[in-house]
Design a protein around this motif. Structure first.
Motif, short mmCIF file in Angstrom:
data_model
loop_
_atom_site.label_atom_id
_atom_site.label_comp_id
_atom_site.label_asym_id
_atom_site.label_seq_id
_atom_site.Cartn_x
_atom_site.Cartn_y
_atom_site.Cartn_z
N ARG A 163 -5.13 2.34 -3.53
CA ARG A 163 -3.73 2.78 -2.81
C ARG A 163 -2.90 1.54 -2.87
O ARG A 163 -2.05 1.46 -2.22
CB ARG A 163 -3.89 3.43 -1.57
CG ARG A 163 -4.63 4.79 -1.52
CD ARG A 163 -5.16 4.94 -0.13
NE ARG A 163 -3.97 5.00 0.70
CZ ARG A 163 -3.31 6.38 1.26
NH1 ARG A 163 -3.57 7.63 0.72
NH2 ARG A 163 -2.09 6.20 1.91
N ARG A 164 -3.26 0.59 -3.61
CA ARG A 164 -2.59 -0.54 -3.59
C ARG A 164 -1.92 -1.12 -4.92
O ARG A 164 -2.54 -0.73 -5.93
CB ARG A 164 -3.69 -1.81 -3.21
CG ARG A 164 -3.00 -3.36 -3.02
CD ARG A 164 -3.90 -4.05 -2.28
NE ARG A 164 -3.82 -3.50 -0.77
CZ ARG A 164 -4.25 -4.47 0.28
NH1 ARG A 164 -4.92 -5.54 0.18
NH2 ARG A 164 -3.95 -3.85 1.60
N TRP A 165 -0.51 -1.76 -4.60
CA TRP A 165 0.22 -1.95 -6.04
C TRP A 165 0.98 -3.30 -5.64
O TRP A 165 0.98 -3.73 -4.68
CB TRP A 165 1.16 -0.85 -5.91
CG TRP A 165 0.59 0.46 -5.85
CD1 TRP A 165 0.28 1.15 -4.75
CD2 TRP A 165 0.34 1.46 -6.86
NE1 TRP A 165 -0.10 2.52 -5.17
CE2 TRP A 165 -0.43 2.56 -6.41
CE3 TRP A 165 0.29 1.27 -8.39
CZ2 TRP A 165 -0.89 3.72 -7.08
CZ3 TRP A 165 -0.06 2.28 -9.06
CH2 TRP A 165 -0.75 3.47 -8.77
N ASP B 190 0.90 -1.33 -0.01
CA ASP B 190 0.30 0.16 -0.10
C ASP B 190 1.03 1.25 -0.09
O ASP B 190 1.94 1.45 1.00
CB ASP B 190 -0.99 0.12 1.09
CG ASP B 190 -1.97 -1.02 0.97
OD1 ASP B 190 -2.18 -1.42 0.10
OD2 ASP B 190 -2.64 -1.56 2.24
N ALA B 191 0.44 2.17 -0.78
CA ALA B 191 1.20 3.50 -0.79
C ALA B 191 0.28 4.35 -1.76
O ALA B 191 -0.26 4.04 -2.83
CB ALA B 191 2.55 3.48 -1.44
N ASP B 192 0.42 5.70 -1.33
CA ASP B 192 -0.45 6.81 -2.05
C ASP B 192 0.65 7.36 -3.22
O ASP B 192 0.78 8.42 -3.04
CB ASP B 192 -0.80 7.73 -1.10
CG ASP B 192 -1.87 8.73 -1.63
OD1 ASP B 192 -2.24 8.70 -2.82
OD2 ASP B 192 -2.20 9.78 -0.92
N VAL C 231 5.06 3.46 2.74
CA VAL C 231 4.94 2.10 2.19
C VAL C 231 4.52 1.19 3.22
O VAL C 231 5.36 0.81 4.25
CB VAL C 231 6.17 1.87 1.25
CG1 VAL C 231 5.99 0.25 0.95
CG2 VAL C 231 6.43 2.59 0.20
N GLU C 232 3.59 0.36 2.95
CA GLU C 232 3.40 -0.95 3.95
C GLU C 232 3.03 -2.17 3.16
O GLU C 232 2.44 -1.98 2.07
CB GLU C 232 2.03 -0.60 4.58
CG GLU C 232 1.70 -1.73 5.50
CD GLU C 232 0.27 -1.67 6.06
OE1 GLU C 232 -0.29 -2.70 6.82
OE2 GLU C 232 -0.25 -0.58 5.87
N VAL C 233 4.16 -3.04 3.20
CA VAL C 233 3.96 -4.17 2.66
C VAL C 233 3.09 -5.14 3.11
O VAL C 233 3.15 -5.38 4.37
CB VAL C 233 5.57 -5.10 2.50
CG1 VAL C 233 5.46 -6.33 1.83
CG2 VAL C 233 6.40 -4.10 1.86
N VAL C 234 1.93 -5.42 2.31
CA VAL C 234 1.14 -6.38 2.87
C VAL C 234 1.27 -8.01 2.64
O VAL C 234 1.17 -8.52 3.89
CB VAL C 234 -0.32 -6.15 1.95
CG1 VAL C 234 -1.58 -7.24 2.51
CG2 VAL C 234 -0.79 -4.67 1.89
N SER C 235 1.82 -8.30 1.86
CA SER C 235 2.29 -9.66 1.60
C SER C 235 3.13 -9.88 0.46
O SER C 235 3.26 -9.31 -0.39
CB SER C 235 1.15 -10.85 1.58
OG SER C 235 0.34 -10.36 0.38
N ILE D 181 10.20 2.98 -6.15
CA ILE D 181 9.35 4.13 -6.17
C ILE D 181 10.26 5.45 -6.33
O ILE D 181 9.97 6.30 -7.04
CB ILE D 181 8.62 4.29 -4.83
CG1 ILE D 181 7.49 3.16 -4.59
CG2 ILE D 181 7.98 5.70 -4.61
CD1 ILE D 181 6.78 3.32 -3.51
N GLY D 182 11.53 5.32 -5.53
CA GLY D 182 12.39 6.69 -5.83
C GLY D 182 12.15 7.85 -5.28
O GLY D 182 12.60 8.90 -5.57
#
Length: 511
Positions: free
Chosen positions: A228-230, A197-199, A260-264, A254-255
């Protein structure tokens, strides 16, 4: 020992869709899925207009439109990092916005991650009579002339009229049936599917649906799978990267310094393998259990859903007594040939992605036998006992519109009927239909007599002169459409009840 009409092994997207399609035709099923819950990973994203036609037919058009991801723009970028994407290309460099199509009544509203599709299909399957159980797998299969006996992992034994294996490339049903496979197997490197997840839209203003990241420390593909999910698909030098390593790769891709939140994280590797038969007695294979293809082209999910759609109406007709068992042989004949086509086309793209992404690469595609992607997905033809005098060769491997020429074995051309705002694709209404020209009253009467003689519902629709002419249909000519809107037969002669009855009997496996 309980009995159900159909057991479906596998509750992924294709298994759930199979249950929905069967339920639409009035056939209940038991779906068992070995995973404890639906997968949260998006997996495939690309849904074709043809697949959307399936969902519209069963009343899920609005739900699928609502499930589409629209936050990213429908174009593809390549950059060292997300922060370095060139967001000022001319509009011609981006995909055109969705517009009315000349080949389908359906236009994608965005892109469709599988987890969102599953969230629509699961309740829809249950509403249409399916029982869906998670945490249960098929462990053994036995069958005779009368039934299939299925042993489940919780100790239950269930009998069914038919079994459908939708349990993936590593499922148990194919092996339990003794079906062999052909193909190279695993290809390419192990890829990490990092869901996070990241905006990014808030941080950068606009985002493409797909970005090829070229940074040497995180080369891969970034896909938009939610507001907001990638997902970042990246290959690491180490076989089992740590969660911290995955998070660092995302931030590198992303640079920019944004939360950033890693979901899985889900590892995967492309597999190319096809079952040598899609039918074994009372059991059938669909989706990846039948064939797995390399991912470039987005052919896998669309092909699996087309398997389910093709099989469902045929099984339903046999269960209702409107067709003979021979109709079920046409499932293998039609879908195995399509699987061979799709596998070949996907492998060509795997070795040379430009064949897929570059619209101008016509000569390059022609040189190696690659087809335009839209022709692969929508323009293919069927040749089986369920089509009379099929025209197998496609008119064009580049122009999908040219492939809809009303030839037997092709899907009916899309025409919007004047005053009705309905496409010819939807005229069968999941039944057989006769389409005739403005002078086709006798064919309409013949359709009624044929339906009464065979006990098979046949709609009769008379087209106006311009629509008939645009499809190459003579004023007194006729097309016989199958429930899946494919053309089973074409006649340019005068109405003939005996011939129509003979044709429909043959198509439904009773001739």
């Amino acid at each position: 020992m309980s009995h159900v009409p159909v057991v479906i092994a596998g509750g992924g997207t294709v298994g759930l869709a199979t249950a929905v399609f069967l339920g639409h035709h009035g056939v209940p099923s038991l779906v068992v899925e070995r995973r404890p819950a639906p997968s949260e990973h998006p997996r495939a994203l690309g849904i074709s207009p043809r697949t959307l036609e399936f969902f519209h037919e069963v009343g899920l058009g609005r739900e699928m439109a609502a499930a589409a991801v629209r936050s990213a723009e429908l174009w593809r970028a390549e950059a060292r990092t997300v922060a370095e994407i060139d967001r000022t290309p001319a509009p011609s460099g981006r995909a055109a916005p969705p517009a009315a199509s000349a080949v389908s009544p359906e236009v994608p509203h965005g892109h469709y991650p599988q987890n969102r599709i599953d969230a629509v299909l699961l309740p829809a399957a249950r509403e249409r009579g399916a029982t869906v159980e998670f945490g249960v797998a098929v462990t053994d299969v036995a069958q005779d002339a009368d039934a299939v006996t299925v042993t489940l992992s919780d100790g239950r034994v269930v009998t069914a009229d038919h079994l459908i294996g939708a349990d993936g490339i590593r499922g148990t049903v194919r092996d339990a049936l003794g079906v062999t496979t052909t193909g190279p197997g695993e290809i390419g490197d192990v890829t990490m599917n990092i869901l996070f997840d990241a905006d990014l839209v808030g941080a950068f203003g606009t985002m493409p649906v797909m970005t090829r990241i070229t940074h040497p420390d995180a080369p891969g593909i970034l896909l938009a799978v939610g507001e907001r999910r990638w997902v970042l698909h990246v290959v690491f030098p180490e076989p089992e990267p740590s969660p911290e390593r995955c998070a660092r790769a995302v931030r590198t891709a992303i640079g920019a310094d944004i939360p950033v939140e890693v979901v899985s994280v889900l590892p995967w590797r492309a597999i190319v393998r096809m079952a040598d038969t899609f039918r074994r007695g009372r059991a059938f294979l669909v989706g990846d259990a039948a064939r797995a293809v390399s991912p470039l082209g987005a052919f896998g999910l669309n092909t699996g859903l087309a398997d389910a759609h093709n099989l469902a109406w045929k099984l339903a007709m046999v269960h209702s007594g409107q067709a003979g068992d021979r109709l079920l042989d046409s499932y293998h004949d039609e879908r195995h040939a399509v699987a061979q086509l799709v596998t070949r086309q996907a492998l060509l793209r795997w070795h040379d992605p430009r064949l897929h992404w570059d619209p101008a690469a016509v000569a390059e595609r022609r040189a190696v036998g690659a087809w335009n992607a839209s022709v692969v997905v929508m323009g293919h033809r069927y040749a089986s006992s369920a089509v009379i005098d099929p025209v197998v060769r496609v008119p064009s491997t580049e122009d999908v519109e040219a492939c809809f020429d009303a030839a037997p074995g092709s899907r009916v051309p899309h025409r919007v009927l004047g005053g009705a705002d309905v496409s010819t694709v939807y005229l069968p209404r999941s039944r057989f239909a006769v389409l005739t020209g403005p002078a086709g009253d006798d064919w309409c009467a013949a359709a009624g007599r044929t339906a009464a003689a065979l006990g098979t519902e046949v709609r009769a629709v008379k087209l106006d002169a311009p629509t008939a002419a645009s499809m190459g249909l003579q004023p007194d000519g006729v097309l016989l459409l199958r429930p899946d809107a494919f053309i089973a037969w074409r006649s340019r002669g005068p109405a003939d009840t005996a011939r129509l009855t003979e044709v429909l009997a043959a198509v439904t496996g009773r001739g």
